[in-house]
Design a protein around this motif. Structure first.
Motif, PDB file in Angstrom:
ATOM      1  N   GLU A 253      -5.917 -10.194   3.077  1.00  0.00           N
ATOM      2  CA  GLU A 253      -4.927  -9.116   2.932  1.00  0.00           C
ATOM      3  C   GLU A 253      -4.209  -9.112   1.584  1.00  0.00           C
ATOM      4  O   GLU A 253      -4.105  -8.052   0.945  1.00  0.00           O
ATOM      5  N   PRO A 254      -3.692 -10.245   1.102  1.00  0.00           N
ATOM      6  CA  PRO A 254      -2.975 -10.205  -0.187  1.00  0.00           C
ATOM      7  C   PRO A 254      -3.823  -9.649  -1.322  1.00  0.00           C
ATOM      8  O   PRO A 254      -3.317  -8.924  -2.192  1.00  0.00           O
TER       9      PRO A 254
ATOM     10  N   ARG B 240      -3.833  -5.855  -1.097  1.00  0.00           N
ATOM     11  CA  ARG B 240      -2.543  -5.257  -1.465  1.00  0.00           C
ATOM     12  C   ARG B 240      -2.332  -5.298  -2.969  1.00  0.00           C
ATOM     13  O   ARG B 240      -1.680  -4.416  -3.542  1.00  0.00           O
ATOM     14  N   GLU B 241      -2.900  -6.284  -3.623  1.00  0.00           N
ATOM     15  CA  GLU B 241      -2.738  -6.406  -5.078  1.00  0.00           C
ATOM     16  C   GLU B 241      -3.403  -5.271  -5.848  1.00  0.00           C
ATOM     17  O   GLU B 241      -3.048  -5.002  -6.995  1.00  0.00           O
TER      18      GLU B 241
ATOM     19  N   LEU C 123      -7.218  -2.021   4.735  1.00  0.00           N
ATOM     20  CA  LEU C 123      -5.958  -2.368   5.406  1.00  0.00           C
ATOM     21  C   LEU C 123      -5.733  -1.507   6.647  1.00  0.00           C
ATOM     22  O   LEU C 123      -5.312  -2.011   7.697  1.00  0.00           O
TER      23      LEU C 123
ATOM     24  N   LEU D 208      -3.705  -1.995  -4.616  1.00  0.00           N
ATOM     25  CA  LEU D 208      -3.378  -0.682  -4.051  1.00  0.00           C
ATOM     26  C   LEU D 208      -3.129   0.364  -5.134  1.00  0.00           C
ATOM     27  O   LEU D 208      -3.409   1.553  -4.937  1.00  0.00           O
ATOM     28  N   ASP D 209      -2.615  -0.056  -6.282  1.00  0.00           N
ATOM     29  CA  ASP D 209      -2.321   0.900  -7.361  1.00  0.00           C
ATOM     30  C   ASP D 209      -3.448   1.006  -8.374  1.00  0.00           C
ATOM     31  O   ASP D 209      -3.322   1.716  -9.380  1.00  0.00           O
TER      32      ASP D 209
ATOM     33  N   PHE E  84      -3.048  -2.928   9.558  1.00  0.00           N
ATOM     34  CA  PHE E  84      -1.893  -3.400   8.794  1.00  0.00           C
ATOM     35  C   PHE E  84      -0.936  -2.236   8.546  1.00  0.00           C
ATOM     36  O   PHE E  84      -1.354  -1.110   8.281  1.00  0.00           O
TER      37      PHE E  84
ATOM     38  N   ALA F 233      -8.991  -0.298  -0.916  1.00  0.00           N
ATOM     39  CA  ALA F 233      -7.997  -1.202  -0.330  1.00  0.00           C
ATOM     40  C   ALA F 233      -7.280  -0.549   0.839  1.00  0.00           C
ATOM     41  O   ALA F 233      -7.036  -1.185   1.880  1.00  0.00           O
ATOM     42  N   ARG F 234      -6.937   0.728   0.700  1.00  0.00           N
ATOM     43  CA  ARG F 234      -6.253   1.434   1.789  1.00  0.00           C
ATOM     44  C   ARG F 234      -7.126   1.505   3.042  1.00  0.00           C
ATOM     45  O   ARG F 234      -6.643   1.330   4.164  1.00  0.00           O
TER      46      ARG F 234
ATOM     47  N   ASP G  18       2.655  -0.556   6.579  1.00  0.00           N
ATOM     48  CA  ASP G  18       3.169  -0.432   5.220  1.00  0.00           C
ATOM     49  C   ASP G  18       2.045  -0.188   4.219  1.00  0.00           C
ATOM     50  O   ASP G  18       2.013  -0.784   3.136  1.00  0.00           O
ATOM     51  N   VAL G  19       1.092   0.703   4.593  1.00  0.00           N
ATOM     52  CA  VAL G  19       0.011   1.067   3.673  1.00  0.00           C
ATOM     53  C   VAL G  19       0.325   2.450   3.117  1.00  0.00           C
ATOM     54  O   VAL G  19       0.397   3.420   3.877  1.00  0.00           O
TER      55      VAL G  19
END
Length: 474
Positions: free
Chosen positions: A358-359, A362-363, A378, A365-366, A383, A374-375, A385-386
């Motif tokens: 997961e980390p 999230r790293e 997740l 996402l941008d 998960f 990544a979205r 908070d996506v």
């Protein structure tokens, strides 16, 4: 079999298991036994073969008692000499001793397999030689063989056998092939004779296939004792003269009566070794396990799905999940032609990684290239908070996905269905898609125009492709 493209990857058994198989093959086991049996009184002729008067003792040592016992003993002795298990001390005197390579049979699996590969070469050479009776018939009064009367071309014979074994290897490693199952001898012979574009074979071609079957029947009988194949020979009743009455009723519908062959795990190992030596790309599952993620994603791009997953699983097994996820994501970046397929393979690889990854997701996402991937990862795992993707990201990810599937599958039915679904769900898809800042946008839109069955929609796609190419300066 062509050597212009890589073969599907083979799944090899562990070398220790293959070495045990090699030691238990009838031919190598006999050769080793004769090498240990040979002593001061053992004598060989000018060609290195056991002198005729010693063949009965050699056969007895091997526990052979039938009418072919001497021939089997002679064959095993020749393999012992050719593989270095026996050394000829004095050619004139015909004396021998155990060879240095005999010790290899109690060495590492690699040592054992090296000896077995040498034995395999000897047997393959034997399998390309005409039948002994034919050789005798072709001898002139001076004892010389008239090869012209045999209609035998040594190079052509070797190439034919190599081609047959190559086709058998390809059938075995292909995902839609028989796998561990057997291949009918007629199908294997036809693969060498019948042109791929021929509809109904002519009588001449069928006769050639029949002749090839008989050659292969002899050759596979020779090859089976070295452990490369398991072979069910052609039913002898099928080869009886037409004037003879069959001993039992003949079932012409039973294809197994025409011969069945399968490559053993040892045979797969041996043929792959020979293919590699010939310069043919013949990958094996596990080859990429110690390489970087870039090599994994590039290498598995040509693999069938099941083999790609097996290779990826082995790669992941050797790495900590979070570190593996970060390495995969880094390797998936790029704007080159192969990048979309790398990202698709990265996504498939990440589906095999647990929540520990997961980390890493999230790293990115941008990240412009990895944020959509990544979205998806997740969200599929529930998960929270996506962040929702922007419209631009959705379109970019759509183009990237279609580009990847085009590279992986070409114009497949699955891709055709995806194209139809996209055009149906998003009425203004083409009006927006041509503006997507992706290197493959124009190619993807052209493909959509080619694949969509509706002429009006296809025309929209082609217009959008023209706009995209103009925008990109192409």
């Amino acid at each position: 079999m062509s050597d212009s493209s890589p073969l599907p990857p083979v799944r090899l058994h562990p070398e220790a298991e293959l070495a045990r198989d090699a030691l238990s093959t009838p031919l190598l086991a006999r050769a080793a036994r004769l090498a240990r049996w040979a002593g001061e009184d053992t004598r060989v002729d000018a060609g290195g073969g056991l002198v005729e008067e010693q063949l009965p003792a050699a056969a007895s040592e091997l526990g052979l008692t039938d009418e072919d016992a001497a021939a089997y003993a002679s064959e095993a002795w020749r393999v012992a000499v050719d593989t270095g298990l026996v050394e000829i001390l004095d050619e004139e005197a015909g004396t021998v001793a155990a060879g240095e390579d005999l010790a290899l049979l109690t060495g590492s699996p690699q040592d054992v397999l090296a000896v077995w590969l040498s034995a395999l070469e000897t047997v393959l050479a034997d399998a390309s030689v005409p039948d002994l009776d034919d050789l005798v018939d072709a001898m002139d009064d001076g004892g010389e063989v008239d090869f012209a009367s045999l209609d035998w071309d040594p190079q052509a014979e070797q190439e034919f056998l190599d081609g047959v074994l190559g086709n058998l290897y390809l059938l075995t490693v292909s995902e839609d092939g028989p796998g561990d199952g057997t291949v009918p001898l007629p199908a294997l012979a036809a693969s060498m004779i019948v042109p791929s574009d021929m509809g109904e074979p002519t009588n001449d071609v069928l006769e050639q296939v029949s002749d090839a079957m008989m050659r292969l029947d002899d050759q596979f009988r020779i090859l089976e004792p070295v452990g490369i194949v398991e072979y069910q020979p052609v039913d002898e009743a099928l080869m009886a003269d037409a004037d003879e009455e069959p001993a039992a009723p003949v079932d012409d519908t039973d294809v197994s009566r025409y011969g069945m062959v399968r490559l053993t795990p040892l045979g797969l190992y041996g043929l792959r070794s020979r293919l590699l030596e010939a310069g043919i790309t013949a990958p094996a599952v596990g080859d990429l396990a110690d390489k970087g993620a870039d090599a994994l994603l590039d290498g598995t791009s040509a693999f069938p799905p099941a083999a790609a997953q097996a290779e990826t699983e082995q790669w992941l097994d050797r790495r900590e999940p979070l570190a593996a996820a970060r390495e995969l994501l880094a390797a998936a970046r790029g704007a080159d032609a192969g990048a979309p397929l790398r990202r698709l393979l990265c996504q498939q690889a990440l589906s095999l990684v647990g929540v520990a990854a997961e980390p890493a997701l999230r790293e990115v996402l941008d990240d412009a290239e990895l944020g959509g991937l990544a979205r998806v990862w997740l969200a599929e795992r529930g998960f929270g908070d996506v962040p929702a993707p922007s419209e631009d990201l959705v379109f970019w990810l759509t183009v990237d996905t279609i580009a990847a599937q085009l590279a992986a599958e070409g114009n497949s039915d699955e891709l055709r269905a995806l194209v139809e679904g996209l055009a149906q769900q998003h009425g203004g898809f083409f009006a927006a898609a041509w503006k997507v800042d992706h290197p493959a946008t124009a190619d993807v839109l052209e493909a959509m125009g080619r694949l969509h069955p509706d002429k009006k929609v296809a025309k929209e796609a082609r217009k959008a492709a023209f706009k995209a190419r103009s925008q990109q300066g192409g």
